[in-house]
Motif scaffolding. Structure first.
Motif, mmCIF file in Angstrom:
data_model
loop_
_atom_site.group_PDB
_atom_site.id
_atom_site.type_symbol
_atom_site.label_atom_id
_atom_site.label_comp_id
_atom_site.label_asym_id
_atom_site.label_seq_id
_atom_site.Cartn_x
_atom_site.Cartn_y
_atom_site.Cartn_z
ATOM 1 N N ILE A 98 0.578 -1.336 0.432
ATOM 2 C CA ILE A 98 -0.005 -0.010 0.391
ATOM 3 C C ILE A 98 1.121 1.461 -0.351
ATOM 4 C CG2 ILE A 98 -1.650 1.591 1.120
ATOM 5 C CD1 ILE A 98 -2.787 -1.186 1.782
ATOM 6 N N VAL A 99 1.955 0.931 0.330
ATOM 7 C CA VAL A 99 3.309 2.526 0.624
ATOM 8 C C VAL A 99 3.730 2.657 -0.994
ATOM 9 C CG1 VAL A 99 4.923 4.147 1.917
ATOM 10 C CG2 VAL A 99 3.037 1.996 3.397
ATOM 11 N N ARG A 100 4.263 1.887 -0.956
ATOM 12 C CA ARG A 100 4.733 1.727 -2.677
ATOM 13 C C ARG A 100 3.467 2.095 -3.589
ATOM 14 N NH1 ARG A 100 2.973 0.170 -6.647
ATOM 15 N NH2 ARG A 100 2.151 -1.906 -5.452
ATOM 16 N N ALA A 101 2.141 1.709 -3.222
ATOM 17 C CA ALA A 101 1.066 2.413 -3.891
ATOM 18 C C ALA A 101 1.243 3.424 -3.765
ATOM 19 C CB ALA A 101 -0.191 1.536 -4.433
ATOM 20 N N MET A 102 0.858 4.406 -3.293
ATOM 21 C CA MET A 102 1.182 5.775 -2.446
ATOM 22 C C MET A 102 1.665 6.188 -2.545
ATOM 23 S SD MET A 102 -2.546 5.349 -0.945
ATOM 24 C CE MET A 102 -2.570 4.418 -2.045
ATOM 25 N N ILE A 103 3.387 5.565 -2.569
ATOM 26 C CA ILE A 103 4.240 7.709 -2.585
ATOM 27 C C ILE A 103 4.177 7.220 -5.211
ATOM 28 C CG2 ILE A 103 6.664 6.950 -3.456
ATOM 29 C CD1 ILE A 103 6.843 5.622 -0.318
ATOM 30 N N GLU A 104 4.057 5.706 -5.755
ATOM 31 C CA GLU A 104 4.046 5.524 -6.925
ATOM 32 C C GLU A 104 2.702 6.670 -7.654
ATOM 33 O OE1 GLU A 104 3.787 1.704 -8.027
ATOM 34 O OE2 GLU A 104 3.796 2.335 -10.120
ATOM 35 N N HIS A 105 1.531 6.518 -6.680
ATOM 36 C CA HIS A 105 0.834 7.665 -7.366
ATOM 37 C C HIS A 105 0.422 8.571 -6.890
ATOM 38 C CE1 HIS A 105 -0.305 3.766 -9.220
ATOM 39 N NE2 HIS A 105 -0.412 2.858 -8.639
ATOM 40 N N ASN A 106 1.462 9.312 -6.080
ATOM 41 C CA ASN A 106 1.529 10.652 -5.021
ATOM 42 C C ASN A 106 0.228 10.882 -4.562
ATOM 43 O OD1 ASN A 106 2.631 12.365 -4.658
ATOM 44 N ND2 ASN A 106 2.358 13.808 -6.071
ATOM 45 N N ALA A 107 -0.509 9.239 -4.643
ATOM 46 C CA ALA A 107 -1.696 9.822 -3.884
ATOM 47 C C ALA A 107 -2.378 10.477 -2.292
ATOM 48 C CB ALA A 107 -1.989 8.461 -2.946
ATOM 49 N N LEU A 108 -1.109 11.307 -1.967
ATOM 50 C CA LEU A 108 -1.425 11.867 -0.558
ATOM 51 C C LEU A 108 -1.238 13.156 -1.180
ATOM 52 C CD1 LEU A 108 -0.143 10.179 2.627
ATOM 53 C CD2 LEU A 108 -2.524 9.686 1.401
ATOM 54 N N TYR A 109 -1.361 13.148 -2.206
ATOM 55 C CA TYR A 109 -0.819 14.992 -2.321
ATOM 56 C C TYR A 109 -1.637 16.303 -2.290
ATOM 57 C CZ TYR A 109 -0.141 18.885 -5.769
ATOM 58 O OH TYR A 109 -0.332 19.561 -7.001
ATOM 59 N N ASN A 110 -3.456 15.372 -1.840
ATOM 60 C CA ASN A 110 -4.295 16.062 -1.684
ATOM 61 C C ASN A 110 -5.147 16.278 -0.351
ATOM 62 O OD1 ASN A 110 -5.011 18.001 -4.075
ATOM 63 N ND2 ASN A 110 -5.940 15.684 -4.619
ATOM 64 N N GLY A 111 -3.785 15.282 0.670
ATOM 65 C CA GLY A 111 -3.706 15.650 2.051
ATOM 66 C C GLY A 111 -3.900 13.820 2.735
ATOM 67 N N PRO A 112 -4.042 14.220 3.695
ATOM 68 C CA PRO A 112 -4.013 12.381 4.404
ATOM 69 C C PRO A 112 -5.211 11.408 3.302
ATOM 70 C CG PRO A 112 -4.305 13.786 6.124
ATOM 71 C CD PRO A 112 -4.010 14.709 4.824
#
Ligand code: ATP
Ligand code: MG
Length: 440
Positions: A98-112
């Motif tokens: 999950i952490v890999r995916a969040m980093i890869e897709h910049n998923a926290l760009y808009n916040g937590p």
């Protein structure tokens, strides 16, 4: 006859209710009910669902979980891809992916972000009750939150889940809590531990001696009774925690206290993965023998950076679904298994084409209708089919007898009311009487 094939050792089928099996593993009815309940509780708390691959690069787990952990040392299914030689691994837990995916897709760009996932994980362990080689986890992560408020929220959400599943805090599951502090505090504690265990090296078992210089913290986790006294007297991490770490834990506890959730601070709780800091917790039960940890988690503020992302505070947990469902079975929690609205009974298989059209209309109207497979010539007797209709729990039997069909009718036979009379309804106008079946 060809040789019978069986499943890989430690990897289990999840089968429909009623299929007899020796190992007493939970059936799919309880499984589906658990998933529906999880879905409701997660949605209520603003958690979003996601799915990541079962296969990841091996380096993700080596870097994420830590080289000197049980998982990476001996429990991973790893291999080289035969096409390109990539080092791959069946995920032994879900957080790193999950952490890999969040980093890869910049998923926290808009916040937590609060996320959850359910799926299989794989560990090469000795199979026994509550311990398998393929098992399933509910994995929940609150990403980008420094806490301690979200730590408490996550733990309270688990209490909500227990209650929704019919489990009681206290008799069935208990909460254990600890703080692992920050890396510098752990380093100081680790140095003190190494000194202590070196002074008592003669009392360490083989595992202990191996871990002394790789992962001395794990010695505290030993299940060897001969080492309990030694471990009991070892330097405590709590004595090396700074002001901020102590305040963090106290703030988590304050919310739990205010919410009336009892817990035990367990200074021995260290968890088996390297990435944790500050809050760690486990929910344990006494009712499953030695496989008593149902759920474990904690804060991992350093993991994003360790995997090439920006500094991102986060906390999460993994829940072993098989263990939890075994616990529900052990306690005898009643599992809702909704009965069908109606059960089709078909004395003559020749009527099948007509019957199928009527059932299709009923199902499109939203009704649950079951039928015993009555293919040409394969039909059971009328009596046997009525028996099955009754056993299904359906409120009505729909009897497609020869005489009724000749008039374009079907008999509705109420199965649950003592003195209700059966009646006939026109096959061609299902919409007119579908409601009658639903509301009964
Ligand atoms: P244990 O100490 O029992 O080996 P763990 O610390 O390795 O557990 P975690 O990595 O925290 O377990 O995984 C989260 C949860 O997954 C555990 O609390 C447990 O319920 C479940 N679990 C872990 N390993 C297995 C397994 N081999 N089979 C079934 N469930 C498991
Ligand atoms: Mg383990």
């Amino acid at each position: 006859m060809a040789e019978k094939l069986v499943a890989v050792k430690g990897m289990n089928d999840i089968l429909p209710r009623g299929v007899p099996r020796k190992d007493k593993l939970p059936d799919s009815a309880i499984w589906r009910w658990f998933e529906r309940t999880v879905d409701t509780v997660m949605t209520r708390h603003g958690y979003h669902h996601l799915i990541t691959p079962v296969v990841e690069p091996t380096s993700l787990f080596v870097r994420g979980i830590g080289e000197a952990t049980d998982i990476v040392e001996k429990e991973m299914y790893s291999w080289k891809d035969s096409m390109n030689g990539d080092a791959l691994t069946l995920r032994p837990e879900i957080t790193a992916g999950i952490v890999r995916a969040m980093i890869e897709h910049n998923a926290l760009y808009n916040g937590p972000l609060r996320v959850w996932s359910i799926g299989p994980v794989f560990r090469h362990e000795r199979p026994q009750k509550g311990r398998y080689r393929q098992f399933h986890q509910l994995d929940v992560e609150a990403l980008g939150f420094p806490g301690p408020d979200v730590d408490a929220e996550l733990i309270l959400m688990l209490r909500s889940l227990w209650l929704a599943l019919g489990l009681e805090v206290g008799p069935h599951v208990r909460l254990e809590l600890n703080s692992l502090g920050q890396p510098a505090e752990r380093a100081a504690h680790r140095a003190a531990l190494v000194t202590y265990f070196e002074q008592h090296a003669d009392q360490l078992d083989e595992d202990g001696r191996r871990r002394l210089h790789t992962n001395p913290l794990r010695i505290l986790d030993t299940k060897n009774p001969a080492m309990q006294a030694l471990v009991e007297a070892a330097p405590k991490l709590a004595d090396h925690l700074g002001e901020a770490s102590r305040t963090h834990l106290a703030a988590v506890c304050a919310v739990l206290d205010a919410a009336g959730l009892p817990y035990r601070i367990n200074p021995r709780l260290v968890r088996g993965l390297d990435y944790y800091n500050l809050t760690v917790f486990e929910w344990v039960t006494d009712q499953l023998g030695s496989q008593g940890t149902v759920c474990g988690g904690g804060r991992y503020d350093g993991l994003f950076e360790q995997l090439g992302g920006k500094p991102t505070p986060a906390i999460g947990f993994g829940l072993g679904i098989e263990r939890l469902l075994l616990l529900l079975q052990e306690i005898g929690v009643p599992v809702p298994d909704p009965a069908p609205d109606a059960y089709a009974v078909l004395p003559d298989a020749a009527a099948l084409p007509q019957v199928l059209v009527a059932l299709d209309a009923l199902r499109r109207a939203g009704l649950t209708v079951q039928m015993y497979a009555a293919g040409a010539g394969g039909g059971a007797s009328l009596k046997a089919q009525l028996k099955r209709a009754d056993a299904s729990g359906a409120r009505f039997a729909l009897i497609f007898g020869e005489d009724e069909l000749a008039q374009g009718l079907v008999t509705l036979k109420p199965l649950r009311e003592a003195d209700a009379t059966q009646r006939m309804r026109p096959l061609a106008q299902v919409a007119d009487w579908a409601q009658e079946l639903r509301n009964a």
